[in-house]
Structures are given as C-alpha cells and as structure tokens.
Design a protein around this motif. Structure first.
Motif, PDB file in Angstrom:
ATOM      1  N   LYS A  70     -40.190  38.976  30.137  1.00 51.76           N
ATOM      2  CA  LYS A  70     -40.482  39.110  31.297  1.00 51.76           C
ATOM      3  C   LYS A  70     -39.952  38.445  32.492  1.00 51.76           C
ATOM      4  O   LYS A  70     -39.862  38.703  33.579  1.00 51.76           O
ATOM      5  CB  LYS A  70     -41.987  39.127  31.441  1.00 51.76           C
ATOM      6  N   VAL A  71     -39.849  36.997  32.120  1.00 43.74           N
ATOM      7  CA  VAL A  71     -39.122  36.107  33.066  1.00 43.74           C
ATOM      8  C   VAL A  71     -38.108  35.301  32.645  1.00 43.74           C
ATOM      9  O   VAL A  71     -38.160  34.826  31.383  1.00 43.74           O
ATOM     10  CB  VAL A  71     -40.567  35.034  33.414  1.00 43.74           C
ATOM     11  N   ALA A  72     -36.965  35.053  33.422  1.00 46.02           N
ATOM     12  CA  ALA A  72     -35.649  34.278  33.169  1.00 46.02           C
ATOM     13  C   ALA A  72     -35.971  33.314  34.197  1.00 46.02           C
ATOM     14  O   ALA A  72     -36.355  33.268  35.247  1.00 46.02           O
ATOM     15  CB  ALA A  72     -34.742  35.082  33.293  1.00 46.02           C
ATOM     16  N   LEU A  73     -36.141  31.938  33.651  1.00 47.21           N
ATOM     17  CA  LEU A  73     -35.934  30.723  34.533  1.00 47.21           C
ATOM     18  C   LEU A  73     -34.763  29.882  33.928  1.00 47.21           C
ATOM     19  O   LEU A  73     -34.523  29.558  32.805  1.00 47.21           O
ATOM     20  CB  LEU A  73     -37.303  29.808  34.396  1.00 47.21           C
ATOM     21  N   VAL A  74     -33.916  29.598  35.171  1.00 44.91           N
ATOM     22  CA  VAL A  74     -32.758  28.822  34.691  1.00 44.91           C
ATOM     23  C   VAL A  74     -32.913  27.351  35.677  1.00 44.91           C
ATOM     24  O   VAL A  74     -32.810  27.630  36.874  1.00 44.91           O
ATOM     25  CB  VAL A  74     -31.273  29.353  34.989  1.00 44.91           C
ATOM     26  N   GLY A  75     -32.443  26.347  35.145  1.00 45.70           N
ATOM     27  CA  GLY A  75     -32.295  25.070  35.995  1.00 45.70           C
ATOM     28  C   GLY A  75     -30.776  24.859  36.240  1.00 45.70           C
ATOM     29  O   GLY A  75     -30.096  24.559  35.203  1.00 45.70           O
ATOM     30  N   ILE A  76     -30.428  25.174  37.179  1.00 43.41           N
ATOM     31  CA  ILE A  76     -28.928  24.644  37.760  1.00 43.41           C
ATOM     32  C   ILE A  76     -28.891  23.252  38.001  1.00 43.41           C
ATOM     33  O   ILE A  76     -29.308  22.808  39.342  1.00 43.41           O
ATOM     34  CB  ILE A  76     -28.386  25.637  38.627  1.00 43.41           C
ATOM     35  N   ALA A  77     -28.309  22.414  37.366  1.00 43.27           N
ATOM     36  CA  ALA A  77     -28.034  20.951  37.678  1.00 43.27           C
ATOM     37  C   ALA A  77     -26.988  20.701  38.572  1.00 43.27           C
ATOM     38  O   ALA A  77     -25.839  21.247  38.110  1.00 43.27           O
ATOM     39  CB  ALA A  77     -28.011  20.110  36.294  1.00 43.27           C
ATOM     40  N   LEU A  78     -27.124  19.853  39.697  1.00 44.00           N
ATOM     41  CA  LEU A  78     -25.928  19.682  40.714  1.00 44.00           C
ATOM     42  C   LEU A  78     -25.899  17.932  40.252  1.00 44.00           C
ATOM     43  O   LEU A  78     -26.010  17.459  40.933  1.00 44.00           O
ATOM     44  CB  LEU A  78     -26.380  19.877  41.989  1.00 44.00           C
ATOM     45  N   ASP A  79     -25.069  18.191  39.195  1.00 47.12           N
ATOM     46  CA  ASP A  79     -25.233  16.509  38.516  1.00 47.12           C
ATOM     47  C   ASP A  79     -24.090  16.738  37.561  1.00 47.12           C
ATOM     48  O   ASP A  79     -23.419  17.549  36.931  1.00 47.12           O
ATOM     49  CB  ASP A  79     -26.367  16.081  37.942  1.00 47.12           C
ATOM     50  N   ASN A  80     -23.725  15.177  36.646  1.00 49.53           N
ATOM     51  CA  ASN A  80     -22.742  15.299  35.838  1.00 49.53           C
ATOM     52  C   ASN A  80     -23.442  15.488  34.245  1.00 49.53           C
ATOM     53  O   ASN A  80     -24.713  15.224  34.159  1.00 49.53           O
ATOM     54  CB  ASN A  80     -21.965  13.969  35.777  1.00 49.53           C
ATOM     55  N   GLU A  81     -22.587  15.802  33.528  1.00 53.31           N
ATOM     56  CA  GLU A  81     -23.038  15.972  31.982  1.00 53.31           C
ATOM     57  C   GLU A  81     -23.977  14.734  31.190  1.00 53.31           C
ATOM     58  O   GLU A  81     -24.895  15.085  30.580  1.00 53.31           O
ATOM     59  CB  GLU A  81     -21.978  16.332  30.800  1.00 53.31           C
ATOM     60  N   GLU A  82     -23.360  13.570  31.644  1.00 48.71           N
ATOM     61  CA  GLU A  82     -23.819  12.323  30.970  1.00 48.71           C
ATOM     62  C   GLU A  82     -25.320  11.833  31.716  1.00 48.71           C
ATOM     63  O   GLU A  82     -26.347  11.847  30.921  1.00 48.71           O
ATOM     64  CB  GLU A  82     -23.238  11.163  31.484  1.00 48.71           C
ATOM     65  N   ASN A  83     -25.222  12.410  33.068  1.00 53.47           N
ATOM     66  CA  ASN A  83     -26.792  11.997  33.714  1.00 53.47           C
ATOM     67  C   ASN A  83     -27.689  13.105  33.052  1.00 53.47           C
ATOM     68  O   ASN A  83     -28.928  12.941  33.001  1.00 53.47           O
ATOM     69  CB  ASN A  83     -26.740  12.176  35.257  1.00 53.47           C
ATOM     70  N   ILE A  84     -27.328  14.278  33.121  1.00 53.58           N
ATOM     71  CA  ILE A  84     -28.243  15.566  32.704  1.00 53.58           C
ATOM     72  C   ILE A  84     -28.571  15.280  31.081  1.00 53.58           C
ATOM     73  O   ILE A  84     -29.901  15.390  30.841  1.00 53.58           O
ATOM     74  CB  ILE A  84     -27.508  17.020  32.598  1.00 53.58           C
TER      75      ILE A  84
END
Length: 157
Positions: A70-84
């Motif tokens: 029923k719900v899609a939640l996506v976190g879009i990071a404005l960051d680099n792979e290492e920090n994530i």
C-alpha cells in the motif's frame, strides 16, 4: 513565452534527473515513476544533515507498520556511497535507499517541489490523484499520517 520556455526546459530535464537515481547498494538505475504502491513517499536526505539522521528511524518504524503493497517509501540520499554505507551500518532502515548521482541536486530537488533546497524534505503523493503534500524539515509518523489523510480527502473530493 518565458514561462512556456521554462516549463519546456523542466519537462525535458525530468528524464535526465530520473536517470541519475541509483539503488544503494548496487547502483541499479531507479525511477520514481516505477513505484507501484498507491501511497508514495519520497524522502531526500544526507548523512551530514542532523535532522535527516534523526528522522530516519521514525520513518522506518512508520513504514514497517504500513500494510504491505500500500505504501512505497524511498529515501534518496544526496551523498556519496561511502558516507551512506557508514551511516546505514549504524542506523539501518527498512525502506529502500537510492542515491542521487547527478551534478545539480538543487535542480533535482526543485523537480520534487523543494524550492528552498533544504533537507530533510519529504513528498507524499497518492498515485493518480495529482495532489502532493510536502514536508520540509524533520518528518515523523504523525506528520506522514496527516499528509496521507489529507491527500486521501483531497483525492475523494
């Protein structure tokens, strides 16, 4: 004429922006248009953003309580792979994380309605409805529930 030209430029930019989203980890290209669930939540965040780090466990708990499919939640990071990677090791979430890989995060944020460029920023939409609720600043379960409830009322009207 100037407004028409700006609208045309924005429409042409959308596919380019969409191609700049990749799954984390793995890097598989992603598109917000591919989300199928009726309620769609897109959260923009970065590891250097204290309110972003604070809201993510609450958003994850909220998402875990939602009915499956029923719900899609996506976190879009404005960051680099290492920090994530470092951050998500210490603060895992139950929803998918994508990464913005483009060169103009401000323009990308504007396509979602974030005119000021602040983080965190969350957009809640109901597929096929046409209305969006925007949450600038920290989101939690109460704010997300209120946004969904408001949109459901608008979409029935």
């Amino acid at each position: 004429m100037k407004r028409f030209l700006m609208a045309a430029v924005c429409l042409l930019a959308l596919p380019l922006m969409a191609s700049e989203l990749v799954a984390w980890p793995g890097g598989k290209p992603q598109r917000t248009e591919a989300l199928r669930e009726p309620v769609q939540v897109i959260n923009l965040w970065a590891t250097w953003c204290a309110p972003c780090r604070k809201e993510m466990p609450a958003m994850s708990a909220w998402y875990a309580k939602q009915p499956k499919g029923k719900v899609a939640l996506v976190g879009i990071a404005l960051d680099n792979e290492e920090n994530i990677g470092r951050f998500l090791k210490s603060t895992p979430v139950r929803y998918p994380v994508w990464r913005y890989t483009g060169n103009d995060s401000r323009a990308f944020m504007k396509t979602l309605g974030n005119e000021i460029g602040g983080l965190p920023f969350t957009v809640v939409a109901i597929k096929g409805c046409g209305y969006r609720e925007r949450i600038t600043g920290e989101a939690d379960g109460k704010k997300l529930d209120a946004a969904v409830k408001k949109l459901q009322a608008q979409c029935r009207a």
